[in-house]
Design an enzyme around this catalytic site. Structure first.
Site, short mmCIF file in Angstrom:
data_model
loop_
_atom_site.label_atom_id
_atom_site.label_comp_id
_atom_site.label_asym_id
_atom_site.label_seq_id
_atom_site.Cartn_x
_atom_site.Cartn_y
_atom_site.Cartn_z
N ARG A 1 0.73 -1.15 -0.06
CA ARG A 1 -0.07 0.00 0.03
C ARG A 1 0.89 1.21 -0.03
O ARG A 1 1.96 1.19 0.24
CB ARG A 1 -0.91 0.12 1.20
CG ARG A 1 -1.81 -1.27 1.51
CD ARG A 1 -2.56 -1.12 2.50
NE ARG A 1 -3.48 -2.22 2.90
CZ ARG A 1 -3.07 -3.16 3.73
NH1 ARG A 1 -1.81 -3.30 4.10
NH2 ARG A 1 -4.18 -4.24 3.95
N LYS B 1 -1.75 -2.22 8.07
CA LYS B 1 -3.02 -1.89 8.79
C LYS B 1 -2.84 -2.12 10.17
O LYS B 1 -2.89 -3.57 10.47
CB LYS B 1 -4.21 -1.98 8.01
CG LYS B 1 -4.34 -1.25 6.70
CD LYS B 1 -5.84 -1.23 6.09
CE LYS B 1 -6.15 -0.73 5.06
NZ LYS B 1 -7.55 -0.82 4.52
N HIS C 1 -2.25 1.83 -5.70
CA HIS C 1 -3.17 0.70 -5.14
C HIS C 1 -3.23 -0.31 -6.29
O HIS C 1 -3.54 -1.58 -6.50
CB HIS C 1 -4.34 0.92 -4.64
CG HIS C 1 -4.68 0.12 -3.52
ND1 HIS C 1 -4.18 0.15 -2.05
CD2 HIS C 1 -5.96 -0.72 -3.15
CE1 HIS C 1 -4.56 -0.60 -1.18
NE2 HIS C 1 -5.68 -1.17 -1.92
N ARG D 1 -0.60 -2.76 -6.20
CA ARG D 1 -0.98 -3.78 -5.41
C ARG D 1 -2.03 -4.54 -5.98
O ARG D 1 -1.95 -6.01 -5.74
CB ARG D 1 -1.41 -2.99 -3.92
CG ARG D 1 -1.73 -4.13 -2.84
CD ARG D 1 -2.22 -3.20 -1.85
NE ARG D 1 -3.01 -3.85 -0.65
CZ ARG D 1 -2.46 -4.72 0.10
NH1 ARG D 1 -1.22 -4.77 0.43
NH2 ARG D 1 -3.31 -5.17 1.03
N HIS E 1 -4.00 -8.99 4.42
CA HIS E 1 -5.58 -9.13 4.44
C HIS E 1 -6.01 -9.69 5.95
O HIS E 1 -5.73 -10.92 6.04
CB HIS E 1 -6.29 -9.36 3.38
CG HIS E 1 -6.22 -8.82 2.19
ND1 HIS E 1 -6.38 -9.27 0.71
CD2 HIS E 1 -6.19 -7.46 2.00
CE1 HIS E 1 -6.51 -8.27 -0.03
NE2 HIS E 1 -6.33 -7.10 0.73
N TYR F 1 -10.04 -10.68 -6.06
CA TYR F 1 -9.06 -10.97 -7.05
C TYR F 1 -9.29 -12.47 -7.85
O TYR F 1 -9.17 -12.36 -9.05
CB TYR F 1 -7.62 -11.31 -6.66
CG TYR F 1 -7.32 -9.82 -6.17
CD1 TYR F 1 -6.95 -8.52 -6.77
CD2 TYR F 1 -7.07 -9.74 -4.68
CE1 TYR F 1 -6.67 -7.54 -6.02
CE2 TYR F 1 -6.56 -8.42 -4.13
CZ TYR F 1 -6.57 -7.55 -4.66
OH TYR F 1 -6.17 -6.16 -4.28
#
Length: 300
Positions: A152, A176, A246, A249, A272, A281
């Site tokens: 990211r 994150k 992004h 990514r 994630h 995806y």
């Protein structure tokens, strides 16, 4: 709870922000929640509703008011998520008895597939960065690594020099929620990073700045710096429009899936929390196959 004065909106908001900070939420996330909740609390105050007075029908009315103002379903869903988060905190800290937003379903979001570049477009973009000047060396290393490790924009700028391990060909990433993961990256990325560290970075700063990627004044880059530099190289390479950090990514994940990588492995590489996020995806790959079929099959 009965012996204490009822919680006010200002107290609730301040407590929730402290809770988010304690749990490692990003500044940008906390700010977004604060903006959405400020609009909601103003609406509630105008109706003389305190936090403990709210019922699910009130939250439903608020969501309907946003929709009637022409707000997108994604915006309404985001507001509802912020309200749920606030009340989860208030219930957990025993300041209210229940979460009135739990029974209010979010509007269905339109399924938007991520913007993805082809392998050839990615090669054209990365190899089109000349890597002659210090800033070019930095940009080549930054975007090679971003694509190679699926980073990211915020993860790119948070990298310190000590996070890169060229010998092991892996990078330590602060993701994150302040969660750290270790991600491998390929030889082209490490060649670019080595060239930048040897010839580019020393020319940009002699100061003891910890950041791996620095500006021409020797400071850590911002996410807007990364977006701006990428946009300049995208224009030069004349690849598809709408390319952001992004996109690199998304392309990383999609190309891994196309190459046969396991979905769980991709989830771990991307950082994630939920496999359902990574499953986006599979829809990209499904959409690509449908296009190939439509173009190639005689009875499509």
């Amino acid at each position: 709870m009965q012996n204490e004065p009822p919680v006010t909106w200002d107290t609730a908001m301040a407590g929730y922000d402290r809770d988010l900070r304690t749990r490692g939420s990003a500044e940008r996330t906390r700010h977004a929640y604060a903006v959405d909740l400020a609009a909601f609390t103003e609406w509630a105050k105008a109706l003389h509703l305190a936090p403990g007075d709210l019922r699910h029908r009130d939250v439903r009315r608020y969501a309907a008011s946003l929709s009637s103002e022409g707000k997108a379903s994604t915006t309404v869903a985001r507001h509802l998520a912020a309200i749920r988060g606030l009340y989860d905190f208030l219930v957990r800290t025993e300041q209210v008895g229940g979460n009135p937003a739990e029974l209010v379903s979010s509007p269905k979001r339109p399924q938007k597939l991520p913007n993805v570049m082809t392998g050839e477009q990615m090669r054209s973009l990365l190899e089109g960065i000349p890597a002659r000047t210090p800033l070019e060396l930095r940009d080549r290393a930054m975007f090679e690594l971003a694509y190679a490790a699926g980073l990211r924009a915020e993860e790119i700028i948070n990298l310190d020099v000590t996070d890169a391990d060229p010998d092991a060909e892996q990078v330590r990433v602060l993701g994150k929620g302040s969660k750290t993961r270790v991600v491998p990256a390929g030889e082209p990325a490490w060649r670019a990073v080595a060239a930048y560290i040897e010839r580019g970075r020393p020319a940009l700063s002699q100061s003891p700045e910890r950041a791996l990627f620095i500006s021409k004044t020797g400071k850590r880059l911002s996410t807007s710096d990364v977006r701006r530099r990428l946009a300049a190289w995208v224009r030069r390479a004349a690849v598809q429009g709408g390319v952001t950090p992004h996109t690199l990514r998304h392309s990383f994940a999609t190309h891994l899936l196309e190459g046969g990588a396991d979905l769980r492995a991709i989830q771990e590489l991307l950082g994630h929390a939920s496999i359902s996020t990574t499953q986006t995806y599979t829809r990209v790959e499904s959409g690509r196959l449908k296009k190939v079929y439509a173009l190639a099959h005689p009875r499509a």
